[in-house]
Scaffold this active site. Sequence first.
Site, mmCIF file in Angstrom:
data_model
loop_
_atom_site.group_PDB
_atom_site.id
_atom_site.type_symbol
_atom_site.label_atom_id
_atom_site.label_comp_id
_atom_site.label_asym_id
_atom_site.label_seq_id
_atom_site.Cartn_x
_atom_site.Cartn_y
_atom_site.Cartn_z
ATOM 1 N NE ARG A 174 -0.738 -1.002 4.795
ATOM 2 C CZ ARG A 174 -0.821 -0.254 5.901
ATOM 3 N NH1 ARG A 174 -1.554 0.832 5.906
ATOM 4 N NH2 ARG A 174 -0.191 -0.607 6.994
ATOM 5 C CD GLU A 199 -17.689 1.376 2.601
ATOM 6 O OE1 GLU A 199 -18.923 1.329 2.814
ATOM 7 O OE2 GLU A 199 -16.866 1.638 3.496
ATOM 8 C CG PHE A 211 -15.179 -2.270 4.241
ATOM 9 C CD1 PHE A 211 -15.970 -3.183 4.935
ATOM 10 C CD2 PHE A 211 -14.083 -1.721 4.877
ATOM 11 C CE1 PHE A 211 -15.673 -3.526 6.248
ATOM 12 C CE2 PHE A 211 -13.777 -2.058 6.191
ATOM 13 C CZ PHE A 211 -14.571 -2.966 6.877
#
Lengths: 313, 280
Positions: A7, A54, A79
């Site tokens: 990330r 979301e 999510f």
Amino acid sequence: MVKAAQRMYYGKALAKLAERKEIVVLDADLGGSTRTSDFAKVAPERFIQIGIAEQNMIGVASGLAAAGKTVFASTFAVFATGRCWEQIRQAVAYPKLNVKIVATHCGISVGGDGASHQALEDIAIMRALPNMIVISPADANEAYAATMAIADLKGPCYMRMGRADFPLITSEGVKFEIGKAAVLRNGNDVTLIGTGQMVMSCIEAAGILEQNGISAEVINVSTIKPLDSETILASVSKTKCVVTAEEHSIIGGLGSAVAECLSENRPTPQIRVGVKDSFGESGDPGELMKKYGLTTDDVIKAAENVIGKKGKK
Amino acid sequence: MGGAKGLDVKDLRRRADKIRMHVIEMTSEAGSGHPGGSLSSADLFAVLYFHVLRHDPKDPEWEGRDKFVLSKGHVAPVLYAALAESGYFPVDELLTLRKIGSRLQGHPVKGKPPGVEMSTGSLGQGLSMSCGLALAAKLDKKDTRVYCLLGDGELQSGQNWEAMMLASHYDLNNLTIFIDRNHLQIMGSTEKTMSIDPLAYKLRAFGLRVISIDGHDIKKIIKACEKARSSSSPTAIILNTVKGKGVSFMENNADFHGRSCKPDEKEKALKELTERMSSW
């Protein structure tokens, strides 16, 4: 071995991509964790905060893409794929819009947050969508390169990444070709096919197997869909057996994709290393990987077992 | 372009009825579809495609166009009828609705036929898409206006409220939301199924400017759109309508939410609409 979080490199890649004015990044209140915050720093006007919503994020992404934007929408994988799967189906995959759903916190190595936050089904549900490309880079360098590659792709894409620091197995500036698997080590007795951080386990397993007189071929499948059947079939035509390894459920993920390819083209003994149809739990990432059967040892055992199945009718 | 024309209310009323006739014929020919909600919003479609929207049927991808998103995608027939009447594609094609190989899918698909802006049909998503289109226009400093039609039953879906929160948060005053308030959904009354009222209060609480009008009054629809254009916040226009409007036996009849007219009903409906059209 040098380690880095995928990330963090995703954030770096986005910050670099910010110079391209058509790129817009959406966040659902997790930008600090997914590192889209790095984009927000350099292009705040094109960083759109959606809040904890979301489903709305995917719809907004769809509209922005329809108006010509290249959209990156990021949050945790549970999510990003589960909460809004049907929105992705209707608003992104069906109209084939230029939206990149890039998720972090995949797999059991999420650790302490527990099962609610550990995505173990995301490959399965995203792979089932027509028009959707599914990418799972092996390390942070590949995550950077893949981010650059998908930015140039016109159309929907899902990319999954982990939370923790993973060993760097590729070098900086590695080339990433969507849909192309990489043979990392040649061998004759068994093919070890990994994705994500399990590629490292396959490499380690191959080294130990060699000491036991077993020659293992290692393939990094960083694009799960479309699957590079050619590379996989060429390898198994030589080794005649396969182990797949993924930080994901054994249902519907890399193991299933490989099994589908093999059963239709070249039926081959296979053992899937992955989470055995269960949820995860809280714990230290290393301990969890051990408890859920996702270590180098698990790959080694699977390799030895699958070799024993060769030639049996 | 539609917006360039002067106002001829009678012409718009006739066009609305012509659109209604197409809806009856198309759904009847298909043997399925959603005529009730199509008829309730026919007047809005006439106003949008023949007066309000800046669009060019000969150039559907024209950069300067306004954008319309049909969130209540099940009333695709009324959208297709309005597009065909505007000249996006031949009127004859309308009778291919829901048939294999047709561009006229049961629910709208982006660009298929030309003029359809977004793929919808799964309720509750069109407003989020419209917010995306409106945000893009703001980012690009374009004066595009985005219009979205929601069903009233559709407001039971939570994503709409997420989208309204966002529209208000980002001051999307280039967004106009229409709500076809016909009080009926498949299982019957919206208020008995899952109440939506007090609707105007809820919309205001989410930061929208709210205008509530007779959704069959052409002049009022036009005026409400004008108000929305000069608003500093996103606007919701509640169109108080009658489901099945224009055909006596279909009006306020939830049965026609999701079924088409049988041959005898079709003839009766077309006769009524022909008379209605010549009465203006």
